[in-house]
Design a protein around this motif. Structure first.
Motif, PDB file in Angstrom:
ATOM      1  N   GLY A 121     -29.518  61.618  23.722  1.00 56.54           N
ATOM      2  CA  GLY A 121     -28.124  62.039  23.782  1.00 56.54           C
ATOM      3  C   GLY A 121     -27.180  60.999  23.202  1.00 56.54           C
ATOM      4  N   GLY A 122     -27.722  59.842  22.834  1.00 55.87           N
ATOM      5  CA  GLY A 122     -26.909  58.761  22.307  1.00 55.87           C
ATOM      6  C   GLY A 122     -26.788  58.778  20.798  1.00 55.87           C
ATOM      7  N   SER A 123     -25.797  58.039  20.310  1.00 54.87           N
ATOM      8  CA  SER A 123     -25.571  57.875  18.875  1.00 54.87           C
ATOM      9  C   SER A 123     -25.281  56.413  18.598  1.00 54.87           C
ATOM     10  CB  SER A 123     -24.368  58.690  18.398  1.00 54.87           C
ATOM     11  OG  SER A 123     -24.618  60.055  18.539  1.00 54.87           O
ATOM     12  N   ILE A 124     -25.737  55.958  17.445  1.00 57.65           N
ATOM     13  CA  ILE A 124     -25.534  54.567  17.056  1.00 57.65           C
ATOM     14  C   ILE A 124     -25.307  54.492  15.556  1.00 57.65           C
ATOM     15  CG2 ILE A 124     -28.025  54.150  16.769  1.00 57.65           C
ATOM     16  CD1 ILE A 124     -27.501  51.293  17.879  1.00 57.65           C
ATOM     17  N   ARG A 125     -24.438  53.589  15.182  1.00 59.04           N
ATOM     18  CA  ARG A 125     -24.273  53.252  13.760  1.00 59.04           C
ATOM     19  C   ARG A 125     -24.954  51.916  13.561  1.00 59.04           C
ATOM     20  NH1 ARG A 125     -18.836  51.952  10.217  1.00 59.04           N
ATOM     21  NH2 ARG A 125     -19.911  51.741   8.215  1.00 59.04           N
ATOM     22  N   MET A 126     -25.820  51.847  12.563  1.00 59.40           N
ATOM     23  CA  MET A 126     -26.574  50.629  12.283  1.00 59.40           C
ATOM     24  C   MET A 126     -26.373  50.242  10.826  1.00 59.40           C
ATOM     25  SD  MET A 126     -30.204  51.803  13.988  1.00 59.40           S
ATOM     26  CE  MET A 126     -30.231  53.410  13.167  1.00 59.40           C
ATOM     27  N   VAL A 127     -26.053  48.989  10.590  1.00 59.99           N
ATOM     28  CA  VAL A 127     -26.071  48.460   9.234  1.00 59.99           C
ATOM     29  C   VAL A 127     -27.268  47.521   9.212  1.00 59.99           C
ATOM     30  CG1 VAL A 127     -24.861  47.169   7.459  1.00 59.99           C
ATOM     31  CG2 VAL A 127     -23.597  48.746   8.924  1.00 59.99           C
ATOM     32  N   ILE A 128     -28.302  47.954   8.500  1.00 63.94           N
ATOM     33  CA  ILE A 128     -29.598  47.286   8.532  1.00 63.94           C
ATOM     34  C   ILE A 128     -29.767  46.435   7.277  1.00 63.94           C
ATOM     35  CG2 ILE A 128     -32.097  47.628   8.636  1.00 63.94           C
ATOM     36  CD1 ILE A 128     -31.541  50.351   9.983  1.00 63.94           C
ATOM     37  N   PRO A 129     -29.849  45.114   7.439  1.00 69.11           N
ATOM     38  CA  PRO A 129     -30.106  44.246   6.287  1.00 69.11           C
ATOM     39  C   PRO A 129     -31.466  44.593   5.673  1.00 69.11           C
ATOM     40  CG  PRO A 129     -29.544  42.943   8.238  1.00 69.11           C
ATOM     41  CD  PRO A 129     -29.737  44.356   8.685  1.00 69.11           C
ATOM     42  N   SER A 130     -31.614  44.339   4.395  1.00 65.71           N
ATOM     43  CA  SER A 130     -32.867  44.688   3.717  1.00 65.71           C
ATOM     44  C   SER A 130     -34.068  43.984   4.339  1.00 65.71           C
ATOM     45  CB  SER A 130     -32.782  44.365   2.227  1.00 65.71           C
ATOM     46  OG  SER A 130     -32.644  42.970   2.026  1.00 65.71           O
ATOM     47  N   ALA A 131     -33.857  42.791   4.881  1.00 64.32           N
ATOM     48  CA  ALA A 131     -34.956  42.059   5.504  1.00 64.32           C
ATOM     49  C   ALA A 131     -35.481  42.771   6.748  1.00 64.32           C
ATOM     50  CB  ALA A 131     -34.514  40.640   5.865  1.00 64.32           C
ATOM     51  N   LEU A 132     -34.656  43.619   7.375  1.00 67.74           N
ATOM     52  CA  LEU A 132     -35.094  44.417   8.517  1.00 67.74           C
ATOM     53  C   LEU A 132     -35.341  45.862   8.100  1.00 67.74           C
ATOM     54  CD1 LEU A 132     -32.534  43.144  11.193  1.00 67.74           C
ATOM     55  CD2 LEU A 132     -34.868  42.340  10.773  1.00 67.74           C
ATOM     56  N   GLY A 133     -35.243  46.096   6.793  1.00 64.68           N
ATOM     57  CA  GLY A 133     -35.433  47.433   6.246  1.00 64.68           C
ATOM     58  C   GLY A 133     -36.679  47.487   5.379  1.00 64.68           C
ATOM     59  N   TYR A 134     -36.501  47.954   4.164  1.00 65.23           N
ATOM     60  CA  TYR A 134     -37.631  48.137   3.268  1.00 65.23           C
ATOM     61  C   TYR A 134     -37.930  46.916   2.406  1.00 65.23           C
ATOM     62  CZ  TYR A 134     -37.244  52.930   4.748  1.00 65.23           C
ATOM     63  OH  TYR A 134     -37.192  54.062   5.516  1.00 65.23           O
ATOM     64  N   GLN A 135     -37.153  45.863   2.570  1.00 66.63           N
ATOM     65  CA  GLN A 135     -37.330  44.609   1.850  1.00 66.63           C
ATOM     66  C   GLN A 135     -37.409  44.882   0.353  1.00 66.63           C
ATOM     67  OE1 GLN A 135     -40.645  42.727   3.838  1.00 66.63           O
ATOM     68  NE2 GLN A 135     -39.474  42.487   5.707  1.00 66.63           N
ATOM     69  N   GLN A 136     -38.463  44.443  -0.296  1.00 64.06           N
ATOM     70  CA  GLN A 136     -38.578  44.582  -1.752  1.00 64.06           C
ATOM     71  C   GLN A 136     -39.243  45.892  -2.171  1.00 64.06           C
ATOM     72  OE1 GLN A 136     -40.722  40.890  -2.303  1.00 64.06           O
ATOM     73  NE2 GLN A 136     -38.884  39.909  -3.108  1.00 64.06           N
ATOM     74  N   ARG A 137     -39.631  46.698  -1.191  1.00 58.64           N
ATOM     75  CA  ARG A 137     -40.303  47.958  -1.518  1.00 58.64           C
ATOM     76  C   ARG A 137     -39.301  48.973  -2.062  1.00 58.64           C
ATOM     77  NH1 ARG A 137     -42.527  47.014   3.957  1.00 58.64           N
ATOM     78  NH2 ARG A 137     -40.830  48.340   4.602  1.00 58.64           N
ATOM     79  N   VAL A 138     -39.807  49.841  -2.923  1.00 59.20           N
ATOM     80  CA  VAL A 138     -39.017  50.956  -3.437  1.00 59.20           C
ATOM     81  C   VAL A 138     -39.429  52.186  -2.644  1.00 59.20           C
ATOM     82  CG1 VAL A 138     -38.581  52.440  -5.430  1.00 59.20           C
ATOM     83  CG2 VAL A 138     -38.891  49.979  -5.748  1.00 59.20           C
ATOM     84  N   VAL A 139     -38.460  52.915  -2.122  1.00 58.37           N
ATOM     85  CA  VAL A 139     -38.731  54.141  -1.400  1.00 58.37           C
ATOM     86  C   VAL A 139     -38.294  55.287  -2.299  1.00 58.37           C
ATOM     87  CG1 VAL A 139     -38.207  55.470   0.681  1.00 58.37           C
ATOM     88  CG2 VAL A 139     -38.354  52.980   0.789  1.00 58.37           C
ATOM     89  N   THR A 140     -39.166  56.264  -2.486  1.00 60.46           N
ATOM     90  CA  THR A 140     -38.862  57.321  -3.448  1.00 60.46           C
ATOM     91  C   THR A 140     -38.187  58.536  -2.829  1.00 60.46           C
ATOM     92  OG1 THR A 140     -41.113  58.170  -3.207  1.00 60.46           O
ATOM     93  CG2 THR A 140     -40.685  56.645  -5.034  1.00 60.46           C
ATOM     94  N   SER A 141     -38.333  58.760  -1.539  1.00 60.46           N
ATOM     95  CA  SER A 141     -37.700  59.924  -0.933  1.00 60.46           C
ATOM     96  C   SER A 141     -37.118  59.557   0.418  1.00 60.46           C
ATOM     97  CB  SER A 141     -38.708  61.049  -0.762  1.00 60.46           C
ATOM     98  OG  SER A 141     -38.079  62.173  -0.200  1.00 60.46           O
TER      99      SER A 141
END
Length: 164
Positions: A121-141
């Protein structure tokens, strides 16, 4: 014949050079510092004052904490999200709205941290640095370039408790 041999030699030399090139190890701390500067600039440029920095490096704002059950790694989660990709501290013209189901173990660290801060039931806004995200990977979809900072608003609609 000599010209062909010279060209073949140059080609093999180029291939050998590329093959010998060592990959530079990923510098998570360095990338977090770079991303932090871009996120702070993005927040200032966008007049965003509601984000708090988590000790992991994630920036977040709990829009609604939720009153339901806490999400566990074994749960199947149903949610809605909006995604913006930040590059050079400016949002790209990319926004996705979707309802989907997911389980936490397969997701990026920033996402897992953000989900742990709210309940069903909750909502959150997150700004995720690349180091905590996909880093150097490319995501296609969807198409997410390497070292992208993600601005995600997530709402947890429901969960299905799975056995441990």
């Amino acid at each position: 014949m000599l010209k062909t041999s010279v060209l073949l030699g140059l080609f093999l030399l180029a291939v050998a050079f590329v093959a010998c090139k060592k990959e530079v190890p990923y510098d998570q701390a360095g990338e977090l510092a770079i991303d932090d500067e871009m996120i702070v600039k993005y927040m200032a440029d966008s007049n965003v004052t509601t984000l708090t920095k988590h000790n992991s490096g994630l920036y977040y704002n709990i829009i609604r904490p939720g009153t339901g059950t806490e999400v566990l790694n074994t749960d199947t989660v149903y949610g809605n999200y909006t995604l913006k990709i930040l590059r050079d501290s400016l949002p790209l013209a990319k926004s996705l709205d979707s309802t989907f189901k997911f389980m936490l173990p397969g997701y990026i660290e920033g996402w897992k941290t953000g989900v742990s801060l709210i309940k069903v039931g909750g909502s959150i806004r997150m700004v995720i640095p690349s180091a905590l995200g996909y880093q150097q990977r490319v995501v296609t979809s969807p198409n997410i370039p390497p070292n992208s900072i993600l601005d995600i608003t997530l709402s947890i609609v429901s969960i299905n408790k799975n056995p441990k």
